[in-house]
Design a protein around this motif. Structure first.
Motif, PDB file in Angstrom:
ATOM      1  N   THR A   5       0.929  -1.170   0.161  1.00  0.00           N
ATOM      2  CA  THR A   5      -0.023   0.135   0.145  1.00  0.00           C
ATOM      3  C   THR A   5       0.929   1.185  -0.074  1.00  0.00           C
ATOM      4  OG1 THR A   5      -1.691  -1.268   1.406  1.00  0.00           O
ATOM      5  CG2 THR A   5      -1.894   1.281   1.128  1.00  0.00           C
ATOM      6  N   SER A   6       0.634   2.518  -0.847  1.00  0.00           N
ATOM      7  CA  SER A   6       1.114   3.317  -0.880  1.00  0.00           C
ATOM      8  C   SER A   6       0.130   4.733  -1.023  1.00  0.00           C
ATOM      9  CB  SER A   6       2.063   3.484  -2.343  1.00  0.00           C
ATOM     10  OG  SER A   6       1.429   3.389  -3.426  1.00  0.00           O
ATOM     11  N   VAL A   7       0.567   5.692  -0.515  1.00  0.00           N
ATOM     12  CA  VAL A   7      -0.133   6.969  -0.652  1.00  0.00           C
ATOM     13  C   VAL A   7       0.495   8.033  -1.631  1.00  0.00           C
ATOM     14  CG1 VAL A   7      -1.258   8.914   0.699  1.00  0.00           C
ATOM     15  CG2 VAL A   7      -0.918   6.535   1.862  1.00  0.00           C
ATOM     16  N   PRO A   8       0.370   8.210  -2.906  1.00  0.00           N
ATOM     17  CA  PRO A   8       0.781   8.866  -3.606  1.00  0.00           C
ATOM     18  C   PRO A   8       0.549  10.226  -3.590  1.00  0.00           C
ATOM     19  CG  PRO A   8      -0.787   7.793  -4.978  1.00  0.00           C
ATOM     20  CD  PRO A   8      -0.837   7.116  -3.589  1.00  0.00           C
ATOM     21  N   GLU A   9      -0.688  10.613  -3.000  1.00  0.00           N
ATOM     22  CA  GLU A   9      -0.649  12.106  -2.847  1.00  0.00           C
ATOM     23  C   GLU A   9      -2.233  11.918  -1.810  1.00  0.00           C
ATOM     24  OE1 GLU A   9      -3.620  13.261  -6.483  1.00  0.00           O
ATOM     25  OE2 GLU A   9      -1.750  12.136  -7.332  1.00  0.00           O
ATOM     26  N   ASP A  10      -2.142  13.183  -1.256  1.00  0.00           N
ATOM     27  CA  ASP A  10      -3.443  13.223  -0.311  1.00  0.00           C
ATOM     28  C   ASP A  10      -4.768  12.683  -0.542  1.00  0.00           C
ATOM     29  OD1 ASP A  10      -1.547  14.575   1.403  1.00  0.00           O
ATOM     30  OD2 ASP A  10      -2.252  16.604   1.052  1.00  0.00           O
ATOM     31  N   GLY A  11      -5.148  11.757   0.316  1.00  0.00           N
ATOM     32  CA  GLY A  11      -6.584  11.240   0.003  1.00  0.00           C
ATOM     33  C   GLY A  11      -6.618  10.012  -0.595  1.00  0.00           C
ATOM     34  N   ILE A  12      -5.480   9.494  -1.444  1.00  0.00           N
ATOM     35  CA  ILE A  12      -5.577   8.311  -2.067  1.00  0.00           C
ATOM     36  C   ILE A  12      -4.639   7.359  -1.770  1.00  0.00           C
ATOM     37  CG2 ILE A  12      -5.233   7.498  -4.670  1.00  0.00           C
ATOM     38  CD1 ILE A  12      -5.675  10.369  -5.545  1.00  0.00           C
ATOM     39  N   ALA A  13      -5.123   6.168  -1.426  1.00  0.00           N
ATOM     40  CA  ALA A  13      -4.270   4.904  -1.196  1.00  0.00           C
ATOM     41  C   ALA A  13      -4.306   3.971  -2.459  1.00  0.00           C
ATOM     42  CB  ALA A  13      -4.715   4.254   0.099  1.00  0.00           C
ATOM     43  N   VAL A  14      -2.969   3.545  -2.745  1.00  0.00           N
ATOM     44  CA  VAL A  14      -2.905   2.664  -3.917  1.00  0.00           C
ATOM     45  C   VAL A  14      -2.661   1.405  -3.118  1.00  0.00           C
ATOM     46  CG1 VAL A  14      -1.925   1.939  -6.028  1.00  0.00           C
ATOM     47  CG2 VAL A  14      -2.368   4.305  -5.487  1.00  0.00           C
ATOM     48  N   VAL A  15      -3.375   0.343  -3.498  1.00  0.00           N
ATOM     49  CA  VAL A  15      -3.013  -1.084  -2.936  1.00  0.00           C
ATOM     50  C   VAL A  15      -2.547  -2.077  -4.396  1.00  0.00           C
ATOM     51  CG1 VAL A  15      -4.035  -3.271  -1.952  1.00  0.00           C
ATOM     52  CG2 VAL A  15      -4.805  -1.051  -1.130  1.00  0.00           C
ATOM     53  N   SER A  16      -1.602  -2.471  -4.324  1.00  0.00           N
ATOM     54  CA  SER A  16      -0.752  -3.157  -5.400  1.00  0.00           C
ATOM     55  C   SER A  16      -0.579  -4.324  -5.035  1.00  0.00           C
ATOM     56  CB  SER A  16       0.483  -2.431  -6.000  1.00  0.00           C
ATOM     57  OG  SER A  16       0.718  -3.005  -7.079  1.00  0.00           O
ATOM     58  N   VAL A  17      -1.149  -5.385  -6.064  1.00  0.00           N
ATOM     59  CA  VAL A  17      -0.789  -6.740  -5.923  1.00  0.00           C
ATOM     60  C   VAL A  17       0.412  -7.356  -6.702  1.00  0.00           C
ATOM     61  CG1 VAL A  17      -2.065  -9.224  -6.330  1.00  0.00           C
ATOM     62  CG2 VAL A  17      -3.558  -7.164  -5.146  1.00  0.00           C
ATOM     63  N   ASP A  18       1.221  -7.958  -6.348  1.00  0.00           N
ATOM     64  CA  ASP A  18       2.555  -8.524  -6.948  1.00  0.00           C
ATOM     65  C   ASP A  18       2.668 -10.037  -6.563  1.00  0.00           C
ATOM     66  OD1 ASP A  18       4.686  -9.022  -8.511  1.00  0.00           O
ATOM     67  OD2 ASP A  18       5.775  -7.668  -7.307  1.00  0.00           O
ATOM     68  N   PHE A  19       2.174 -11.001  -7.204  1.00  0.00           N
ATOM     69  CA  PHE A  19       2.427 -12.631  -7.091  1.00  0.00           C
ATOM     70  C   PHE A  19       2.933 -13.068  -8.369  1.00  0.00           C
ATOM     71  CE2 PHE A  19      -0.132 -11.637  -3.328  1.00  0.00           C
ATOM     72  CZ  PHE A  19       0.158 -12.236  -2.338  1.00  0.00           C
ATOM     73  N   PRO A  20       4.132 -12.852  -8.765  1.00  0.00           N
ATOM     74  CA  PRO A  20       4.660 -13.546  -9.951  1.00  0.00           C
ATOM     75  C   PRO A  20       4.429 -15.023 -10.083  1.00  0.00           C
ATOM     76  CG  PRO A  20       6.265 -12.183  -8.894  1.00  0.00           C
ATOM     77  CD  PRO A  20       5.279 -12.353  -7.812  1.00  0.00           C
ATOM     78  N   PRO A  21       4.295 -15.568 -11.250  1.00  0.00           N
ATOM     79  CA  PRO A  21       4.421 -14.899 -12.480  1.00  0.00           C
ATOM     80  C   PRO A  21       3.052 -14.167 -13.329  1.00  0.00           C
ATOM     81  CG  PRO A  21       4.146 -17.217 -12.798  1.00  0.00           C
ATOM     82  CD  PRO A  21       4.296 -17.128 -11.535  1.00  0.00           C
ATOM     83  N   VAL A  22       1.895 -14.735 -12.645  1.00  0.00           N
ATOM     84  CA  VAL A  22       0.723 -14.179 -13.400  1.00  0.00           C
ATOM     85  C   VAL A  22      -0.388 -13.453 -12.385  1.00  0.00           C
ATOM     86  CG1 VAL A  22       0.991 -15.680 -15.425  1.00  0.00           C
ATOM     87  CG2 VAL A  22      -0.244 -16.457 -13.349  1.00  0.00           C
ATOM     88  N   ASN A  23       0.257 -13.171 -11.317  1.00  0.00           N
ATOM     89  CA  ASN A  23      -0.880 -12.731 -10.198  1.00  0.00           C
ATOM     90  C   ASN A  23      -2.205 -13.821  -9.879  1.00  0.00           C
ATOM     91  OD1 ASN A  23       0.247 -10.487  -9.025  1.00  0.00           O
ATOM     92  ND2 ASN A  23      -0.177  -9.311 -10.889  1.00  0.00           N
TER      93      ASN A  23
END
Length: 251
Positions: A5-23
């Motif tokens: 989880t990252s917060v690139p700017e105020d008010g927005i959270a980005v949840v990113s999934v990364d399970f190689p090779p195909v999620n």
């Protein structure tokens, strides 16, 4: 690798999934995703969540190899419950969820985007439920939120996919952009949503969920019962092991 989880700017959270090779997510991955989405939505500083993924595609469903190497029904039950939790976390997230989809969005991926509030997709994105070719059932509930009923049935029975542009024409995808513009387009929509008052946007999310004509949690749980029945009967293992070809039907 995993869920971040990252917060690139105020008010927005980005949840990113990364399970190689195909999620294709293992049981633990679905629970990890559910926890991340719930935590992001519960943060009072967050007014919109973007759900995205790294790698070749957005989501390829459950990790079938994990299921094949596990004896008994432990992995199946775990996948059923994990998917249920992840899909519910997206639907119940206290703030709107924007799904940023690239590449393939299959199986469990449909459950995630079908429960999202909005979808932005790259022009290489494809969506589908190959469940019948994997010895499984489920997520018709969520595919039915993306396309009309008769198209949902035809796609489900054939295991065919549709493109992002086709879903855009049906109104379920907000915007289709080149792959390199996907993150920016998703943030653009999230930024517009996050500009609203935090209390009011939470009330709006609860109100819209409350008027949904279908209880997505209950209907999906109903579908999962048939997945378990297919496994108990042995047909699910046979289909998985023959890559979607029922040898009994061909003999």
């Amino acid at each position: 690798m995993g869920v971040s989880t990252s917060v690139p700017e105020d008010g927005i959270a980005v949840v990113s999934v990364d399970f190689p090779p195909v999620n294709a997510l293992p049981v633990g991955g679905w629970y990890e995703l559910a926890a991340a989405v719930r935590a992001a939505g519960a943060d009072p500083k967050v007014r919109c969540v973007v759900l995205g993924a790294a790698g070749r595609g957005f989501n390829a469903g459950v990790d079938i190899k994990e299921m094949q190497r596990t004896t008994g029904h432990e992995a199946l039950v775990g996948a059923n419950r994990g998917c249920y939790e992840a899909f519910a976390a997206v639907y119940d997230c206290e703030v709107p969820v924007v799904a940023a989809v690239h590449g393939f969005c299959l199986g469990g991926g449909i459950g995630l985007v079908g429960n999202a509030d909005a979808i932005v997709a790259s022009d290489d994105a494809t969506f589908g439920l190959p469940e019948l070719d994997r010895g499984a059932l489920g997520a018709a509930t969520h595919l039915g939120r993306l396309v009309p009923q008769h198209l949902m049935r035809a796609l489900y029975y054939t295991s065919r996919t549709v493109t992002a542009e086709e879903l855009h024409r049906h109104g379920s995808v907000w915007r289709v952009v080149p792959r390199e513009q996907l993150a920016g387009a998703a943030l653009e929509l999230a930024r517009e949503i996050a500009a609203k008052d935090g209390t009011l946007i939470r009330l709006a999310k609860a109100a819209i969920n409350g008027i949904d004509p279908v209880d997505v949690r209950r209907s999906y749980r109903f579908e999962q019962g048939f997945t378990f029945e297919a496994n108990l009967s042995g047909v699910a293992d046979r289909i998985r092991d023959t890559f979607g070809k029922d040898e009994e039907q061909q003999s």
